[in-house]
Design a protein around this motif. Structure first.
Motif, PDB file in Angstrom:
ATOM      1  N   LEU A 200     -13.079  -1.347  -0.153  1.00 25.17           N
ATOM      2  CA  LEU A 200     -11.645  -1.295  -0.441  1.00 25.17           C
ATOM      3  C   LEU A 200     -11.129  -2.674  -0.868  1.00 25.17           C
ATOM      4  N   LYS A 201     -11.483  -3.695  -0.082  1.00 24.47           N
ATOM      5  CA  LYS A 201     -10.987  -5.047  -0.406  1.00 24.47           C
ATOM      6  C   LYS A 201     -11.567  -5.550  -1.724  1.00 24.47           C
ATOM      7  N   ALA A 202     -12.865  -5.337  -1.911  1.00 25.21           N
ATOM      8  CA  ALA A 202     -13.522  -5.855  -3.117  1.00 25.21           C
ATOM      9  C   ALA A 202     -12.937  -5.207  -4.368  1.00 25.21           C
ATOM     10  N   LEU A 203     -12.774  -3.904  -4.345  1.00 26.17           N
ATOM     11  CA  LEU A 203     -12.279  -3.214  -5.539  1.00 26.17           C
ATOM     12  C   LEU A 203     -10.814  -3.525  -5.806  1.00 26.17           C
ATOM     13  N   THR A 204     -10.013  -3.557  -4.733  1.00 21.47           N
ATOM     14  CA  THR A 204      -8.593  -3.835  -4.927  1.00 21.47           C
ATOM     15  C   THR A 204      -8.401  -5.242  -5.485  1.00 21.47           C
TER      16      THR A 204
ATOM     17  N   GLN B 248      -5.275  -0.208 -16.478  1.00 23.97           N
ATOM     18  CA  GLN B 248      -4.723   0.711 -15.485  1.00 23.97           C
ATOM     19  C   GLN B 248      -5.019   0.217 -14.071  1.00 23.97           C
ATOM     20  N   PRO B 249      -3.984   0.009 -13.248  1.00 29.74           N
ATOM     21  CA  PRO B 249      -4.265  -0.524 -11.909  1.00 29.74           C
ATOM     22  C   PRO B 249      -4.943   0.521 -11.036  1.00 29.74           C
ATOM     23  N   LEU B 250      -5.649   0.025 -10.038  1.00 25.62           N
ATOM     24  CA  LEU B 250      -6.304   0.930  -9.097  1.00 25.62           C
ATOM     25  C   LEU B 250      -5.258   1.409  -8.103  1.00 25.62           C
ATOM     26  N   ASN B 251      -5.291   2.704  -7.775  1.00 25.82           N
ATOM     27  CA  ASN B 251      -4.397   3.207  -6.740  1.00 25.82           C
ATOM     28  C   ASN B 251      -5.074   2.945  -5.389  1.00 25.82           C
ATOM     29  N   ALA B 252      -4.738   1.774  -4.812  1.00 25.24           N
ATOM     30  CA  ALA B 252      -5.444   1.330  -3.604  1.00 25.24           C
ATOM     31  C   ALA B 252      -5.207   2.268  -2.431  1.00 25.24           C
ATOM     32  N   SER B 253      -4.000   2.838  -2.328  1.00 25.84           N
ATOM     33  CA  SER B 253      -3.774   3.729  -1.172  1.00 25.84           C
ATOM     34  C   SER B 253      -4.577   5.017  -1.302  1.00 25.84           C
TER      35      SER B 253
END
Ligand code: ATP
Length: 380
Positions: free
Chosen positions: A124-128, A98-103
């Motif tokens: 944010l950058k690391a997790l995305t 399941q992709p991360l909802n970055a927004s």
């Protein structure tokens, strides 16, 4: 942050290794229930779908057989939702892909976390980046450092909620607290064994498990090195791949170094937002490596470069404390009363002695102070 239940705790009270499963799957009982549900569904009209979904919602609180039965019936009637899709709406499933909802994560961090531009940006950058990578070479390891009450646990909660919908209550999110789960210096060997078993069992059950280690600075030296093999670049260790797991360490160690840098910027008339990760990351990693009370003292996790990011949490200023008070009032559904906001903020103590810039407890006691000020006359 609440301590985990003993079922999820790692420490002396853990008596069994969680079941090792390479693929998380609905139980046999649930599947049998599904098949029974399919047969029954064919006898029912499509109008019953909504009622079944409602019943499933209620059944989810009970047992997998009922969930399977009701969901099977509903899938047969709708004909287009897969069993897994429907099952996972009512029972928690580990969905590795399941992709991360970055927004959504970005919005959460930007709106809820105050005064931490570095943490917001790096997390944010690391997790995305990590979640977008279909084939990571190692698990993601973040080490969060900073003074008390600056938002380390708070951010972990936001991350947990963005990775697993039940957040800290998810069975795929595991919180370890040093003083609770690893209290005795004489039992380091036992803790190391338990930690390895616990992590192996949970990653086997869900590859994208999240592990949070709070109070790293109170962890006896060496305990954390037990998990080094899991954080390394191995494809598998004893048949289990750890590459999709995420580890977050929380620590007060390095708080003094972070404060010094923030203060240097302030005294030089520079903006706090101008502090960059490179101003602090190296200082932090060296600082905690050489600090006997950091939980990472001479740790192989650092000298083998297995920690991906050292993330500084800056000390919070008066204006941030006010933002915390307003956020807390909003969360309680109360109107924002600026007199109360100022009163609570002014009750906090600030350092250094002369300049009084940073709150020494961050936003930590905001809630209890607000309870006091919001208490009806005569109470409290
Ligand atoms: N930067 C922040 N932005 C918004 N709220 C914050 C921030 N820092 C702290 N808070 C509020 O204060 C509470 C306590 O903070 P938190 O538990 O995250 O501190 P911590 O850094 O983990 O402290 P400690 O090192 O003592 O465990 C949070 O639940 C949150 O409500």
């Amino acid at each position: 942050m609440a301590a985990p239940s003993s079922r999820r705790a790692c420490g002396a009270e853990v008596t069994h290794e969680p079941e090792v499963r390479l693929m998380p799957a609905p139980s046999v009982a649930a599947v049998a229930g599904w098949e029974r549900g399919m047969r029954r569904a064919r006898r029912l009209g499509a109008a019953a779908v909504l009622r079944l979904l409602l019943v499933a919602h209620v059944a989810a609180a009970f047992d997998p057989v009922s969930v399977g039965l009701v969901i099977g019936a509903a899938s047969a009637l709708t004909g287009y939702l897969s069993y897994t899709d429907l099952y996972c709406r009512f029972a928690e499933c580990c969905r590795e892909e399941q992709p991360l909802n970055a927004s959504a994560l970005k919005l959460d961090l930007e709106e809820k976390l105050f005064g931490q531009h570095l943490a917001t940006e790096v997390i944010l950058k690391a997790l995305t980046g990590f979640k977008n990578n279909k084939n990571p070479k190692k698990p993601l390891t973040l080490s969060l450092h900073g003074w008390a009450g600056t938002g380390k646990n708070f951010v972990s909660q936001i991350v947990a909620e963005n990775l697993h919908s039940k957040g800290l209550k998810s069975k795929f999110v595991h919180l370890f607290v040093s003083t609770l789960h690893f209290p005795h210096e004489q039992q380091i060997k036992l803790y190391q064994d338990q930690l390895q078993k616990w992590i192996r069992g949970n990653v086997s059950a869900c590859a994208s498990s999240l592990f949070i280690f709070d109070e790293m600075d109170k962890l006896h030296p060496g305990v954390i090195d037990a998990i080094k093999p899991f954080l390394d670049y191995y494809e598998q260790v004893d048949g289990v791949s750890y590459r999709k797991a995420i580890f977050i360490f929380l620590s007060n160690a390095g708080g003094d170094l972070i404060t010094k840098t923030a203060l240097d910027f302030w005294r030089a008339g520079r903006k706090r937002e101008d502090i960059e990760l490179k101003d602090l990351e190296h200082v932090l990693s060296v600082g905690v490596f050489n600090n006997k009370h950091s939980g990472l003292w001479h740790s192989s996790l650092i000298d083998r470069n297995l920690i991906d990011y050292f993330i500084p949490f800056l000390p919070l200023e008066y204006r941030h404390v006010k933002m915390c008070v307003r956020a807390e009032l909003r969360a309680r559904g109360s109107a924002i009363d600026e007199d109360i906001v100022t009163m609570v903020a002014e009750e906090m103590t600030f350092f250094p002695k002369d300049e009084k810039i940073y709150s020494d407890k961050g936003c930590k006691t905001v809630q209890s102070r607000l309870d006091f000020h919001e208490a009806p006359n005569g109470a409290g």
